[in-house]
Design a protein around this motif. Structure first.
Motif, PDB file in Angstrom:
ATOM      1  N   LEU A  47      -6.192   4.941   3.477  1.00  0.00           N
ATOM      2  CA  LEU A  47      -7.035   5.722   4.356  1.00  0.00           C
ATOM      3  C   LEU A  47      -8.220   4.884   4.800  1.00  0.00           C
ATOM      4  N   ASP A  48      -8.794   5.227   5.950  1.00  0.00           N
ATOM      5  CA  ASP A  48      -9.902   4.487   6.484  1.00  0.00           C
ATOM      6  C   ASP A  48     -11.199   5.258   6.321  1.00  0.00           C
ATOM      7  N   GLU A  49     -12.304   4.598   6.709  1.00  0.00           N
ATOM      8  CA  GLU A  49     -13.613   5.200   6.578  1.00  0.00           C
ATOM      9  C   GLU A  49     -13.663   6.514   7.316  1.00  0.00           C
ATOM     10  N   ASP A  50     -14.457   7.432   6.781  1.00  0.00           N
ATOM     11  CA  ASP A  50     -14.561   8.761   7.336  1.00  0.00           C
ATOM     12  C   ASP A  50     -15.950   8.969   7.911  1.00  0.00           C
ATOM     13  N   PRO A  75     -11.216   4.970  12.957  1.00  0.00           N
ATOM     14  CA  PRO A  75      -9.954   5.636  13.293  1.00  0.00           C
ATOM     15  C   PRO A  75      -9.937   7.091  12.847  1.00  0.00           C
ATOM     16  N   ILE A  76      -9.339   7.935  13.654  1.00  0.00           N
ATOM     17  CA  ILE A  76      -9.140   9.334  13.286  1.00  0.00           C
ATOM     18  C   ILE A  76      -7.899   9.420  12.407  1.00  0.00           C
ATOM     19  N   ARG A  77      -7.988  10.094  11.280  1.00  0.00           N
ATOM     20  CA  ARG A  77      -6.837  10.270  10.396  1.00  0.00           C
ATOM     21  C   ARG A  77      -5.974  11.425  10.916  1.00  0.00           C
ATOM     22  N   VAL A  78      -4.747  11.114  11.270  1.00  0.00           N
ATOM     23  CA  VAL A  78      -3.849  12.082  11.904  1.00  0.00           C
ATOM     24  C   VAL A  78      -2.573  12.203  11.078  1.00  0.00           C
ATOM     25  N   ILE A 119       4.407   7.851   5.461  1.00  0.00           N
ATOM     26  CA  ILE A 119       4.105   6.470   5.827  1.00  0.00           C
ATOM     27  C   ILE A 119       2.876   6.442   6.716  1.00  0.00           C
ATOM     28  N   ALA A 120       1.900   5.586   6.374  1.00  0.00           N
ATOM     29  CA  ALA A 120       0.678   5.452   7.165  1.00  0.00           C
ATOM     30  C   ALA A 120       0.763   4.210   8.036  1.00  0.00           C
ATOM     31  N   VAL A 121       0.444   4.367   9.315  1.00  0.00           N
ATOM     32  CA  VAL A 121       0.446   3.240  10.247  1.00  0.00           C
ATOM     33  C   VAL A 121      -0.825   3.305  11.089  1.00  0.00           C
ATOM     34  N   ARG A 152      -8.510   3.785  21.626  1.00  0.00           N
ATOM     35  CA  ARG A 152      -8.775   4.795  20.598  1.00  0.00           C
ATOM     36  C   ARG A 152      -7.945   4.499  19.367  1.00  0.00           C
ATOM     37  N   LYS A 153      -8.611   4.278  18.232  1.00  0.00           N
ATOM     38  CA  LYS A 153      -7.923   3.936  16.990  1.00  0.00           C
ATOM     39  C   LYS A 153      -7.543   5.200  16.219  1.00  0.00           C
ATOM     40  N   LEU A 154      -6.328   5.180  15.710  1.00  0.00           N
ATOM     41  CA  LEU A 154      -5.820   6.285  14.897  1.00  0.00           C
ATOM     42  C   LEU A 154      -5.185   5.722  13.639  1.00  0.00           C
ATOM     43  N   ARG A 155      -5.288   6.447  12.544  1.00  0.00           N
ATOM     44  CA  ARG A 155      -4.546   6.160  11.320  1.00  0.00           C
ATOM     45  C   ARG A 155      -3.553   7.301  11.174  1.00  0.00           C
ATOM     46  N   VAL A 156      -2.270   7.030  11.480  1.00  0.00           N
ATOM     47  CA  VAL A 156      -1.275   8.092  11.623  1.00  0.00           C
ATOM     48  C   VAL A 156      -0.357   8.121  10.406  1.00  0.00           C
TER      49      VAL A 156
END
Length: 459
Positions: free
Chosen positions: A172-175, A187-190, A226-228, A235-239
């Motif tokens: 996970l990335d910074e919140d 990145p938005i966590r999706v 799976i996280a990608v 726009r950055k996303l962590r999906v």
């Protein structure tokens, strides 16, 4: 250098259950009998991508010098001295006790960051305890259920802000900090959620521009979450791609049960959930169940109707989808809805824009003055009904946190306010402050009666 957290609180509030949850093993004994924990116990805790040392302590209690209780207290004090931060746990179902108030002062004197955790908050019975805990003066309480794993996303957000820096970045990335301006560079966590074979992996592969995730006409190809990392036009996303979720009654295979558990964990750590539906079989019962799950977890939601390329286009088709969504999901009225094709790449720009919009709404804060102007007008336009011949008095409202927007209404006889009136306030609030589709939490809190002690004295 490890970040150390001590779990403190009076006996039998669930400290050891929380400890076991954070270390991922049943290391500490747990029982309904208070006082099971005596020595402090250390373990390596993990929440998302946060690693830390966690210390389970004996319940704070007083006793004569040299007694077992006093020595247990000394162990707790040693744990507090060694900690960088404290998790102060109360029992939301029991409400505040004099011991809680006394030990809140003890926690403040430690002069260390304190996270106030209202444990056992699942269900309506825990809401009162959460509201009462504001009186401790330790900041916004975080409602959790250590036994059932609820509220861990909110705990992650608060803990992330306390820790000096991420230990590593593998999942996970910074919140964003609650109430702070959204940083577009983060990145938005999706989480991408849906029934089996709805096209979740195909959609994510198109975003990535490569066949990163396995896809197949056969349902159930994806098992792990799976996280990608995705970047779409800046726009950055962590999906997180998740396993397809069937009705619980149809799940027999142990591996599928583990996949479902992993998918639900991804939802809890997400900020926005994209619910993918098959355009040819949209708004089925399981789709509605999953949407309700997202609302109960308090995550922002985007409804994505996939495989749109297989549908015959007719005028008004999108409007009909919108009408169906609002009718079948009234608790998420106005949630962004996008028709897409993961295979052909249709509607992807609109999907990313909808994710950004849902994320912004989920983070929204409203000023107290604007809230109370709205509140006065809403109550004047539709006063609460009298119950047993007695009028209900609603005094004022304040927003306690964002992510999702949460509000406390101060009133008389909180238990008598009907759910229908709360729905009215929620819908009015949603319309007045442009909060379409996002979960909204309204908690009722009774103002203290200044004459209560006189009544007790007379009796």
């Amino acid at each position: 250098m490890s970040f150390t957290i001590a779990i403190i609180g009076r006996p039998n509030v669930g400290k050891s259950t929380l400890f076991n949850r954070l270390v991922g093993q049943k290391l500490a004994l747990v029982d309904d009998q208070p006082g099971v924990t005596r020595d402090r116990r250390e373990g390596q805790g993990r929440l998302g991508d946060l690693d830390f040392t966690i210390i389970d302590t004996a319940g704070l209690d007083s006793g004569p010098r040299g007694s077992l209780t006093a020595r247990m207290q000394e162990q707790t004090e040693a744990a507090i001295a060694a900690a960088d931060a404290l998790m102060f746990v109360i029992d939301a179902r029991a409400g505040l006790t004099p011991n809680d108030r006394a030990f809140a002062d003890f926690a403040r004197r430690a002069n260390k960051p304190v996270l106030l955790l209202a444990n056992k908050s699942e269900g309506r019975h825990g809401e009162v305890g959460i509201a009462e805990s504001y009186a401790l003066g330790l900041g916004d309480p975080i409602g959790i259920s250590a036994e059932h794993g609820e509220g861990l996303g909110d705990l992650y957000d608060a803990l992330k802000d306390l820790m000096p820096e991420p230990i590593h970045d593998d999942e996970l990335d910074e919140d964003d900090a609650e109430g702070e301006e959204i940083d577009p560079s983060r990145p938005i966590r999706v989480a991408v959620l849906g029934r089996p074979n709805a096209g979740k992996s195909t959609l994510i592969n198109y975003l990535l521009g490569e066949e990163r995730l396995l896809t197949s006409p056969e349902a159930g190809t994806t098992r792990d979450s799976i996280a990608v990392d995705v970047e779409w036009k800046g726009r950055k996303l962590r999906v997180f791609d998740t396993a397809g979720l069937r009705r619980r009654s149809r799940i027999d295979d142990k591996l599928e049960k583990l996949s479902v558990s992993d998918a639900l964990r991804a939802v809890r750590f997400a900020e926005v959930v994209v619910l993918v539906m098959d355009a040819q079989n949209r708004f089925e019962e399981q789709d509605l169940r999953l949407a309700d799950l997202v609302e109960r977890e308090g995550r922002a939601i985007v409804l994505a109707v996939n495989k749109w390329d297989l549908i015959e286009r007719t005028p008004g088709a999108i409007g009909a989808l919108r009408e169906s969504a609002d009718r079948l999901l009234p608790q998420l009225r106005g949630a962004p809805l996008v028709a897409v094709s993961g295979l052909m790449g249709e509607g992807i720009d609109r999907l990313i824009a909808a994710i950004e919009m849902a994320h912004g709404t989920w983070n929204k804060r409203v000023s107290t003055s604007a809230l109370n102007r709205w509140f006065e007008q809403a109550v004047r336009a539709n006063p609460p009904p009298a119950v047993s011949g007695r009028r209900l008095k609603l005094n004022y409202v304040t927003q306690t946190k964002a992510r999702p927007p949460s509000f406390v209404v101060f009133c008389s006889r909180a238990d008598a306010v009907p759910q229908s009136y709360l729905r009215y306030l929620t819908n009015s609030l949603r319309e007045a402050f442009s909060l379409p589709g996002t979960p909204i939490r309204i908690t009722l809190r009774e103002k203290a009666n200044p004459f209560a002690h006189k009544a007790k004295r007379k009796s």
